[in-house]
Scaffold this active site. Structure first.
Site, PDB file in Angstrom:
ATOM      1  CB  ILE A  15      -1.011  -0.008   1.179  1.00 24.03           C
ATOM      2  CG1 ILE A  15      -2.126   0.995   0.914  1.00 24.03           C
ATOM      3  CG2 ILE A  15      -0.351   0.254   2.505  1.00 24.03           C
ATOM      4  CD1 ILE A  15      -2.945   0.727  -0.315  1.00 24.03           C
ATOM      5  CB  SER A  37      10.990  -0.345   4.962  1.00 24.00           C
ATOM      6  OG  SER A  37       9.862  -1.148   4.810  1.00 24.00           O
ATOM      7  NE  ARG A  38      10.664  -6.061   8.594  1.00 22.08           N
ATOM      8  CZ  ARG A  38       9.837  -7.082   8.733  1.00 22.08           C
ATOM      9  NH1 ARG A  38       9.921  -7.841   9.798  1.00 22.08           N
ATOM     10  NH2 ARG A  38       8.931  -7.337   7.819  1.00 22.08           N
ATOM     11  CE  LYS A  91      -8.232  -1.509   5.969  1.00 24.60           C
ATOM     12  NZ  LYS A  91      -7.825  -2.668   5.098  1.00 24.60           N
ATOM     13  CG  ASP A 169      -6.931  -6.166   5.489  1.00 26.85           C
ATOM     14  OD1 ASP A 169      -6.214  -5.519   6.267  1.00 26.85           O
ATOM     15  OD2 ASP A 169      -6.937  -5.967   4.258  1.00 26.85           O
TER      16      ASP A 169
HETATM   17  P1  NAP Z   1       2.473  -5.545   3.301  1.00 26.92           P
HETATM   18  O1  NAP Z   1       2.915  -5.118   1.940  1.00 26.92           O
HETATM   19  O2  NAP Z   1       2.451  -6.992   3.604  1.00 26.92           O
HETATM   20  O3  NAP Z   1       3.307  -4.841   4.468  1.00 26.92           O
HETATM   21  C1  NAP Z   1       3.828  -3.552   4.405  1.00 26.92           C
HETATM   22  C2  NAP Z   1       5.268  -3.567   4.881  1.00 26.92           C
HETATM   23  O4  NAP Z   1       5.311  -3.589   6.291  1.00 26.92           O
HETATM   24  C3  NAP Z   1       6.047  -4.787   4.463  1.00 26.92           C
HETATM   25  O5  NAP Z   1       6.509  -4.685   3.138  1.00 26.92           O
HETATM   26  C4  NAP Z   1       7.175  -4.829   5.473  1.00 26.92           C
HETATM   27  O6  NAP Z   1       8.256  -4.020   4.996  1.00 26.92           O
HETATM   28  C5  NAP Z   1       6.556  -4.184   6.700  1.00 26.92           C
HETATM   29  N1  NAP Z   1       6.272  -5.205   7.696  1.00 26.92           N
HETATM   30  C6  NAP Z   1       5.519  -6.307   7.558  1.00 26.92           C
HETATM   31  N2  NAP Z   1       5.495  -7.022   8.693  1.00 26.92           N
HETATM   32  C7  NAP Z   1       6.269  -6.352   9.573  1.00 26.92           C
HETATM   33  C8  NAP Z   1       6.656  -6.592  10.913  1.00 26.92           C
HETATM   34  N3  NAP Z   1       6.216  -7.669  11.580  1.00 26.92           N
HETATM   35  N4  NAP Z   1       7.449  -5.693  11.521  1.00 26.92           N
HETATM   36  C9  NAP Z   1       7.890  -4.598  10.857  1.00 26.92           C
HETATM   37  N5  NAP Z   1       7.573  -4.341   9.568  1.00 26.92           N
HETATM   38  C10 NAP Z   1       6.764  -5.199   8.942  1.00 26.92           C
HETATM   39  O7  NAP Z   1       1.012  -4.989   3.613  1.00 26.92           O
HETATM   40  P2  NAP Z   1       0.111  -3.929   2.837  1.00 26.92           P
HETATM   41  O8  NAP Z   1      -0.754  -4.636   1.865  1.00 26.92           O
HETATM   42  O9  NAP Z   1       0.925  -2.795   2.368  1.00 26.92           O
HETATM   43  O10 NAP Z   1      -0.848  -3.495   4.050  1.00 26.92           O
HETATM   44  C11 NAP Z   1      -0.399  -2.696   5.112  1.00 26.92           C
HETATM   45  C12 NAP Z   1      -1.589  -2.016   5.754  1.00 26.92           C
HETATM   46  O11 NAP Z   1      -2.263  -1.236   4.746  1.00 26.92           O
HETATM   47  C13 NAP Z   1      -2.637  -3.007   6.306  1.00 26.92           C
HETATM   48  O12 NAP Z   1      -3.151  -2.547   7.520  1.00 26.92           O
HETATM   49  C14 NAP Z   1      -3.705  -3.022   5.223  1.00 26.92           C
HETATM   50  O13 NAP Z   1      -5.000  -3.279   5.759  1.00 26.92           O
HETATM   51  C15 NAP Z   1      -3.620  -1.609   4.681  1.00 26.92           C
HETATM   52  N6  NAP Z   1      -4.105  -1.506   3.307  1.00 26.92           N
HETATM   53  C16 NAP Z   1      -3.682  -2.391   2.356  1.00 26.92           C
HETATM   54  C17 NAP Z   1      -4.222  -2.320   1.059  1.00 26.92           C
HETATM   55  C18 NAP Z   1      -3.789  -3.288  -0.029  1.00 26.92           C
HETATM   56  O14 NAP Z   1      -4.337  -3.218  -1.148  1.00 26.92           O
HETATM   57  N7  NAP Z   1      -2.852  -4.174   0.181  1.00 26.92           N
HETATM   58  C19 NAP Z   1      -5.170  -1.336   0.748  1.00 26.92           C
HETATM   59  C20 NAP Z   1      -5.529  -0.414   1.725  1.00 26.92           C
HETATM   60  C21 NAP Z   1      -4.995  -0.513   2.995  1.00 26.92           C
HETATM   61  P3  NAP Z   1       9.774  -4.433   5.312  1.00 26.92           P
HETATM   62  O15 NAP Z   1       9.879  -5.914   5.141  1.00 26.92           O
HETATM   63  O16 NAP Z   1      10.572  -3.642   4.307  1.00 26.92           O
HETATM   64  O17 NAP Z   1      10.000  -3.996   6.735  1.00 26.92           O
END
Ligand code: NAP
Length: 307
Positions: A15, A37-38, A91, A169
């Protein structure tokens, strides 16, 4: 015109890249001054992998926007607030209601802004839908939120871990719209939750609320995706389609645009306004419904799920 504010983006994943980075780049209110970010980075932007170091070294950054999954987010939010930074939360705003209450208290004690964002509330047709419903009596409402988890969350196992919320979610986006547009609040009265045999969170959920309101959430829909809310009133039928972006009244197009690209720019404009006016915006109503569904819902075991 006020000077742009420096923001740090934390958790560079799906996101952050899809929505936050372009929304910040297009805004005169903001400069993306660092990421943390990691693994993830953004070209041309100072990259940290240690959040404490970022907070210690970058006094020029007054705002932190957290795009991490909900479970790891609390520690980052609390550290940022303790270090005197305003905080914007993706969110759902946390893994539990109590931890978001703790952040609210901390932000208030520190005199800082906390913004719990709900991007779907910024969809094009949500404000017109709310305005149309304001003087109507709702007799029935139904949400159909059916999408393909493999398409929208490829390989993201965290959604099926405790605190990942499973189908809630995306479902909480529908609930964020419902709680915004209904003229009277409703409360959950029953639910069935479908847990894959090998997972800790539901992949499907059927919810019932007071006021003849119901919802059907499913993460197993292949092909066309459905993000609809239908509302019957004493003065006609309202339908919100495409995740709140298109409004129909009595079957005829009434407002909106079939694109989600305006949601994140609107969130960042709201954050700029909150910071400049010294306010916070934390509405937990959508998350209360999810917590209630997890409390009151009947658990059913369904086929195992693998990406
Ligand atoms: P994601 O790509 O899986 O996670 C975002 C980043 O967070 C990861 O690339 C990772 O970056 C870091 N991360 C993950 N687990 C972690 C941990 N345990 N500790 C520290 N850093 C961690 O998820 P996403 O889809 O972007 O979603 C993130 C949030 O945005 C959620 O709450 C989701 O509901 C919301 N959201 C998502 C979407 C969608 O379409 N995906 C849409 C609207 C809102 P590093 O490995 O580089 O640290």
């Amino acid at each position: 015109m006020s000077a742009p504010m420096n923001v740090a983006l934390v958790g560079i994943g799906k996101i952050a890249i899809d929505q936050h980075v372009p929304a910040i780049a297009a805004s005169a209110d903001w400069t993306l001054a660092a990421t943390c970010s990691r693994h993830g980075t953004v070209d041309g932007v100072a990259a940290y992998d240690d959040f404490d170091r970022l907070l210690a070294e970058r006094a020029d950054i007054s705002v932190v926007s957290l795009c991490l999954p909900p479970v790891p987010r609390f520690d980052y939010a609390a550290a940022a607030l303790r270090a005197g930074r305003h905080v914007m939360l993706e969110k759902p705003p946390g893994a539990t209601l109590a931890e978001v209450h703790a952040l609210q208290h901390l932000a208030e004690a520190q005199g800082l802004t906390l913004f719990a964002t709900w991007h779907s509330r910024m969809a094009h047709a949500v404000a017109p839908a709310r305005a149309w419903l304001q003087d109507k009596r709702v007799t029935r409402a139904h949400i159909t939120w059916r999408e393909d988890v493999r398409k929208w969350h490829p390989g993201q196992d965290w959604v099926f871990e405790p605190g990942g919320m499973g189908v809630f979610d995306p479902g909480i986006n529908a609930l964020s719209i419902l709680t915004e547009i209904l003229p009277e609040p409703v409360h959950l009265t029953g639910a069935e939750l479908e847990f894959p045999d090998n997972r800790a969170t539901p992949i499907g959920a059927q919810l019932r609320f007071s006021g003849n309101v119901s919802a059907d959430f499913d993460w197993r829909q292949e092909g066309p995706q459905t993000w609809d809310i239908e509302v019957e009133t004493d003065a006609g039928h309202l339908a919100l389609r495409m995740g709140g972006n298109v409004l129909e009244i009595d079957g005829k197009a009434a407002a909106g645009e079939n694109t989600i690209m305006g949601e994140y720019p609107a969130l960042y404009a709201r954050m700029a306004d909150l910071v400049r006016t010294g306010q916070s915006d934390v509405d937990l109503a959508p998350m209360v419904h999810v917590a209630d569904a997890m409390t009151l819902g009947r658990r059913m075991t369904v086929a195992p799920f693998d990406f």
